[in-house]
Design an enzyme around this catalytic site. Structure first.
Site, PDB file in Angstrom:
ATOM      1  N   LYS A   8      -1.724  -1.932   3.404  1.00 53.20           N
ATOM      2  CA  LYS A   8      -2.185  -2.862   4.442  1.00 53.20           C
ATOM      3  C   LYS A   8      -3.713  -2.841   4.454  1.00 53.20           C
ATOM      4  CE  LYS A   8      -2.780   0.274   8.321  1.00 53.20           C
ATOM      5  NZ  LYS A   8      -4.223   0.475   8.005  1.00 53.20           N
ATOM      6  N   PRO A  95      -4.311   3.817  -3.818  1.00 59.50           N
ATOM      7  CA  PRO A  95      -5.278   4.918  -3.764  1.00 59.50           C
ATOM      8  C   PRO A  95      -5.147   5.739  -2.482  1.00 59.50           C
ATOM      9  CG  PRO A  95      -6.349   2.887  -4.461  1.00 59.50           C
ATOM     10  CD  PRO A  95      -4.969   2.510  -4.008  1.00 59.50           C
ATOM     11  N   GLY A  97      -6.735   8.179   0.534  1.00 60.24           N
ATOM     12  CA  GLY A  97      -7.992   8.265   1.268  1.00 60.24           C
ATOM     13  C   GLY A  97      -8.794   6.991   1.136  1.00 60.24           C
ATOM     14  N   ALA A  98      -8.063   5.856   1.146  1.00 61.26           N
ATOM     15  CA  ALA A  98      -8.699   4.581   0.844  1.00 61.26           C
ATOM     16  C   ALA A  98      -8.664   3.591   1.996  1.00 61.26           C
ATOM     17  CB  ALA A  98      -8.021   3.956  -0.382  1.00 61.26           C
ATOM     18  N   GLY A 101      -3.384   2.837   4.172  1.00 61.70           N
ATOM     19  CA  GLY A 101      -2.114   3.253   4.763  1.00 61.70           C
ATOM     20  C   GLY A 101      -1.021   3.540   3.761  1.00 61.70           C
ATOM     21  N   GLY A 102      -1.382   3.891   2.537  1.00 56.24           N
ATOM     22  CA  GLY A 102      -0.375   4.106   1.501  1.00 56.24           C
ATOM     23  C   GLY A 102       0.628   5.202   1.831  1.00 56.24           C
ATOM     24  N   GLY A 103       0.138   6.344   2.293  1.00 65.98           N
ATOM     25  CA  GLY A 103       1.041   7.437   2.643  1.00 65.98           C
ATOM     26  C   GLY A 103       1.935   7.080   3.812  1.00 65.98           C
ATOM     27  N   SER A 104       1.371   6.392   4.791  1.00 67.61           N
ATOM     28  CA  SER A 104       2.153   5.957   5.950  1.00 67.61           C
ATOM     29  C   SER A 104       3.251   4.995   5.531  1.00 67.61           C
ATOM     30  CB  SER A 104       1.241   5.278   6.980  1.00 67.61           C
ATOM     31  OG  SER A 104       0.278   6.175   7.466  1.00 67.61           O
ATOM     32  N   ASP A 137      -0.179   5.072  12.031  1.00 66.29           N
ATOM     33  CA  ASP A 137       0.096   3.693  11.617  1.00 66.29           C
ATOM     34  C   ASP A 137       1.409   3.539  10.855  1.00 66.29           C
ATOM     35  OD1 ASP A 137      -0.704   4.990   9.343  1.00 66.29           O
ATOM     36  OD2 ASP A 137      -2.274   3.584   8.783  1.00 66.29           O
TER      37      ASP A 137
END
Length: 271
Positions: A8, A95, A97-98, A101-104, A137
C-alpha cells in the site's frame, strides 16, 4: 493455497497525537498498489511434527521466524481454534522498512488464508480484531480497499478513491527506515482539516494540501530520498510523496510516465 499479498501507499500522513500506550494517532489515506509478495500455506501431512514450519525466499527477512507476522497470525488463530500443523512459505518481493506495509499485508493475508483453508467461518469483525493484534496497519489488508485511517492506523473508513485512470510509479532507494526511529523527535499536531475531507479535491491540489509529517526528519537524514521526490515533480508528477515513514517514494502522473534515471540498485516499478 497461494495468495499474493500486496503493498500500500500512504497518501498523506499526519501525526496527530501521542497516546498513553506509546503509539501515535494518525490521519492518513491508505491505497492498495500492485506490488506483491507470494504466500503459500498448506496443511502439513505429518501432524506429529512441529506445529508450524516457516520458510522464505526472495528478499532476506531479518529476525527469527517466530517474529514473522505470518507466523504470528497462525499463533493468534491457533490459540482459539487449535489449528492443525501447517507449512508456510513466503517469497518476499515488497521491500522491507520501505513504508509499504509489506509485512502487515503478509500477516493479514495469512489470516484470510487460514480462515479459508480450515473453514473457520470468521466474521469480518473477528478477522479485523485478529489483524489489529499483529500491527497497526494490518487491519487494512483484510478488506484491502482504499480507506481513511485514524487511531494508530487500525480504525478504517472506506473511501471512494480510484486512481486507475492515472499512472503511479514507485521508487525505493534500497534504504531501510526504522519506523520507531522515525517517530523520535516527531512533534504531533492537530490539523484544521482531516485528510478524508481533502482527498476528494483534484489531484493537482494535493501537492499543497496533503503532506507527510515524516518527510522533514527522514529527508534530513537521507537526502537521496528527498531527491527522488524532487525528480518526480521535475518529471511532471501531479503528486509525489514519501509513503509511510519511508523510504519509498511514489509519483502520480496524469498519463504516461516519462523516462526516469535512477541508480541501478533502486527498485523502480509501475504500480
Amino acid at each position: 493455497m497461494i495468495s499474493f499479498p500486496n503493498a500500500k501507499i500512504n497518501i498523506g500522513l499526519n501525526v496527530i497525537s501521542k497516546r498513553a500506550d506509546g503509539f501515535h494517532d494518525i490521519d492518513s489515506i491508505f491505497y492498495p498498489i500492485h506490488l506483491h509478495d507470494v504466500l503459500e500455506i498448506v496443511k502439513n501431512e505429518d501432524q506429529n511434527s512441529e506445529k508450524i514450519i516457516f520458510s522464505s525466499s526472495g528478499i532476506e527477512i531479518p529476525g527469527n521466524s517466530p517474529n514473522n507476522l505470518c507466523v504470528k497470525a497462525f499463533n493468534v488463530l491457533d490459540e482459539k481454534h487449535n489449528l492443525p500443523s501447517i507449512k508456510i512459505h513466503l517469497h518476499k518481493v515488497i521491500p522491507i522498512g520501505a513504508g509499504l506495509g509489506g509485512g502487515s499485508s503478509d500477516g493479514a493475508f495469512a489470516i484470510n488464508m487460514l480462515d479459508e483453508l480450515f473453514d473457520l467461518k470468521l466474521e469480518l469483525s473477528e478477522k479485523l480484531s485478529y489483524a489489529s493484534q499483529l500491527g497497526s496497519d494490518c487491519s487494512f489488508f483484510i478488506e484491502n480497499k482504499s480507506a481513511y485511517a485514524s487511531g494508530r492506523g487500525e480504525i478504517l473508513q472506506e473511501i471512494d478513491l480510484n486512481l486507475n485512470d492515472h499512472r503511479i510509479i514507485l521508487i525505493n532507494p534500497n534504504i531501510q527506515v526504522n519506523t520507531a526511529d522515525a517517530y523520535l523527535g516527531m512533534v504531533p499536531k492537530l490539523r484544521e482539516e482531516l485528510l478524508k475531507d481533502i482527498i476528494s479535491s483534484i489531484i493537482k491540489k494535493w501537492k499543497t494540501d496533503i503532506g507527510n509529517d515524516f518527510e522533514e526528519s527522514v529527508f534530513a537524514k537521507y537526502p537521496d530520498i528527498s531527491s527522488i521526490k524532487n525528480q518526480l515533480y521535475e518529471a511532471g508528477a501531479l503528486y509525489a510523496s514519501m509513503s509511510g515513514s519511508g523510504s519509498s517514494v511514489f509519483g502520480i502522473f496524469e498519463k504516461g510516465i516519462p523516462k526516469l534515471n535512477f541508480p541501478p540498485d533502486y527498485l523502480v516499478v509501475k504500480v
